[in-house]
Write an enzyme that holds these catalytic residues in place. Structure first.
Site, PDB file in Angstrom:
ATOM      1  N   SER A  39       1.066  -1.179  -0.129  1.00  0.00           N
ATOM      2  CA  SER A  39       0.026   0.014   0.140  1.00  0.00           C
ATOM      3  C   SER A  39       0.925   1.237  -0.023  1.00  0.00           C
ATOM      4  O   SER A  39       0.395   2.303  -0.727  1.00  0.00           O
ATOM      5  CB  SER A  39      -1.007   0.020   1.194  1.00  0.00           C
ATOM      6  OG  SER A  39      -0.160   0.097   2.334  1.00  0.00           O
TER       7      SER A  39
ATOM      8  N   HIS B 286      -4.840  -3.330  -2.862  1.00  0.00           N
ATOM      9  CA  HIS B 286      -4.498  -2.443  -3.888  1.00  0.00           C
ATOM     10  C   HIS B 286      -4.253  -3.229  -5.335  1.00  0.00           C
ATOM     11  O   HIS B 286      -3.589  -2.537  -6.160  1.00  0.00           O
ATOM     12  CB  HIS B 286      -3.198  -1.871  -3.717  1.00  0.00           C
ATOM     13  CG  HIS B 286      -3.287  -0.917  -2.075  1.00  0.00           C
ATOM     14  ND1 HIS B 286      -3.885   0.473  -2.367  1.00  0.00           N
ATOM     15  CD2 HIS B 286      -3.113  -1.285  -0.978  1.00  0.00           C
ATOM     16  CE1 HIS B 286      -3.951   0.675  -1.186  1.00  0.00           C
ATOM     17  NE2 HIS B 286      -3.510  -0.024  -0.205  1.00  0.00           N
TER      18      HIS B 286
HETATM   19  C1  LIG Z   1      -7.089  -0.115   3.220  1.00  0.00           C
HETATM   20  C2  LIG Z   1      -6.277  -1.391   3.343  1.00  0.00           C
HETATM   21  C3  LIG Z   1      -6.827  -2.167   4.210  1.00  0.00           C
HETATM   22  C4  LIG Z   1      -8.324  -1.984   4.987  1.00  0.00           C
HETATM   23  O1  LIG Z   1      -9.155  -1.970   3.953  1.00  0.00           O
HETATM   24  P1  LIG Z   1     -10.382  -0.968   4.488  1.00  0.00           P
HETATM   25  O2  LIG Z   1     -11.748  -1.514   3.503  1.00  0.00           O
HETATM   26  O3  LIG Z   1      -9.978   0.379   3.992  1.00  0.00           O
HETATM   27  O4  LIG Z   1     -10.861  -1.167   5.894  1.00  0.00           O
HETATM   28  C5  LIG Z   1      -6.262  -3.531   4.320  1.00  0.00           C
HETATM   29  N1  LIG Z   1      -5.051  -3.784   3.685  1.00  0.00           N
HETATM   30  C6  LIG Z   1      -4.423  -2.982   2.921  1.00  0.00           C
HETATM   31  C7  LIG Z   1      -3.360  -3.346   2.368  1.00  0.00           C
HETATM   32  C8  LIG Z   1      -5.104  -1.849   2.970  1.00  0.00           C
HETATM   33  O5  LIG Z   1      -4.475  -0.747   1.867  1.00  0.00           O
END
Ligand SMILES: *Cc1c(COP(=O)(O)O)cnc(C)c1O
Length: 400
Positions: free
Chosen positions: A190, A218
């Protein structure tokens, strides 16, 4: 009785410390929908910080699906799934996700965060070993802690270290009671925008008899023939026990999912506490996610992705980085490493004065002294937007 003011005083001291360290953060009120431009207060800014990679969050067909579900099922789900909140719309989304990912089954949660928490803590417990890439998302770290399992961390994508941890963990097993080993990594990281070495990690986890969970937060919507993620692109579906993702990024809605075997999903329905003890996701978001999958899996999804990769290459050029990224390294996340927290904030401020919105990413989202600007592009950015980025960026990096 303690002085009631000491509570406020104590928190103020903690906040002061954050300010001194350049780590204090504030919410900004966004007065527009998500898009290539957003309205913050009186300012209209070009948004290069969103995870709405395909420009779907404000897409009329997602909104129409949400409105339909709102009309049909109401605003709220009323209860947890296991009580009386398991609405048809949730089951439809789970079927669609399983088909999209070519897995036997799927389960949805109200967020990706809740997905990680419920899933990892259900699968692993004291005595087990969870092996994490150093850069996995906070939700995975928190989940691992919550599980009570022993946690081992390998430096980002360091396969030698991963192997030595797996060796150690399997030796522990030989010594006595059997414990499970779960490796957790991301397909696209991320904050770095780079890839987990999935092929190599699959080889290792199979050699050592570990389980593998891959977070595709992502990557979902962006990679592979159906664009279901990097696991599809690498044809690893049958080797990854637990496929996780969010519905809130490229899918433009909200929620999280696990895809995998029917047995895994049946188990999570029973044991994932963030599923069992939480009100079911709202119908509108659940229906919007379905509409997003329909678009993504169609030829329009391919067109949007192609636009995204063109934009990502152009954006790299705009900020003076090589734009000839090989297709195997394509990513919508372009980290610009600054290091110093204050400098990162300064640069972000200069960009904002020029009408570009890219907040500084600091501790605790990344390690201390590893502050950065995390530039993201979406399929919704236009040539004109990217030209503005180039111009404003050049000015900002020249500014003291
Ligand atoms: C954003 C994210 C999450 C969490 O997901 P949400 O739906 O925003 O709670 C989990 N893992 C990664 C790698 C993320 O970037």
């Amino acid at each position: 009785m303690s002085d009631p003011n000491t509570f406020i005083d104590e928190l103020n001291q903690r906040l002061d410390k954050l300010r001194q360290d350049g780590l204090s953060r504030q919410l900004r009120v966004v007065e527009s929908p998500q898009g290539a431009t957003i309205q913050i207060g009186q300012e209209s800014l070009l948004n290069f910080s969103s995870n709405d990679y395909l420009g779907l969050a404000n897409e009329p067909r997602l909104k129409a699906a949400a409105e339909m579900a709102l009309g049909e099922f109401g605003a709220g789900s009323g209860a947890s799934r296991l009580i009386c909140g398991s609405l048809k719309v949730h089951h439809q989304l789970e079927e669609k996700l399983a088909e999209f990912k070519r897995t036997e089954a799927a389960i949805v949660f109200s967020s990706g965060y809740a997905t990680a928490l419920g899933t990892i803590a259900a699968l692993m417990g004291p005595g087990d070993v969870i092996v994490l890439d150093k850069l996995v998302h906070a939700s995975i770290v928190d989940a691992a802690k919550l599980s009570g399992a022993r946690i081992r961390v390998f430096p980002h994508n360091d396969l030698n270290k991963l192997e030595s941890i797996l060796k150690w963990a399997t030796q522990q097993n030989r010594g006595g009671e059997t414990s499970q080993i779960l490796v957790v990594t991301e397909s696209i990281f991320s904050m770095e925008g780079d890839r987990g070495l999935l092929l190599e990690i699959v080889r290792l986890k199979e050699q050592y008899g570990a389980w593998l969970m891959v977070d595709e937060a992502h990557a979902t919507g962006l990679y592979g023939q159906r664009r279901s993620g990097l696991i599809e692109a690498l044809d690893l579906g049958s080797h990854v026990e637990v496929q996780m993702g969010t519905l809130g990024k490229a899918l433009g809605a909200a929620g999280g999912y696990i895809c995998g075997s029917r047995t895994l999903i049946d188990y999570l329905v029973n044991r994932a506490r963030s599923f069992v003890f939480s009100t079911a996701p709202v119908p509108a978001a659940t229906a919007a996610a379905q509409a997003a999958i329909d678009i993504i899996a169609s030829s329009e999804g391919a067109t949007r992705c192609a636009q995204l990769w063109r934009n990502a290459r152009t954006a790299r050029g705009c900020i003076g980085e090589p734009s000839d990224v090989p297709p195997a390294d394509e990513s919508a996340i372009i980290p610009v490493h600054i290091g110093d927290e204050e400098r990162a904030v300064q640069l972000s401020t200069h960009l904002r004065r020029g009408g570009i919105f890219i907040p500084a990413i600091r501790y605790p989202t990344v390690a201390r002294g590893k502050a950065r600007l995390r530039l993201t592009v979406t399929a919704a950015h236009t040539t004109a937007h990217l030209a503005t980025l180039a111009k404003v960026w050049a000015n900002a990096v020249m500014s003291p």
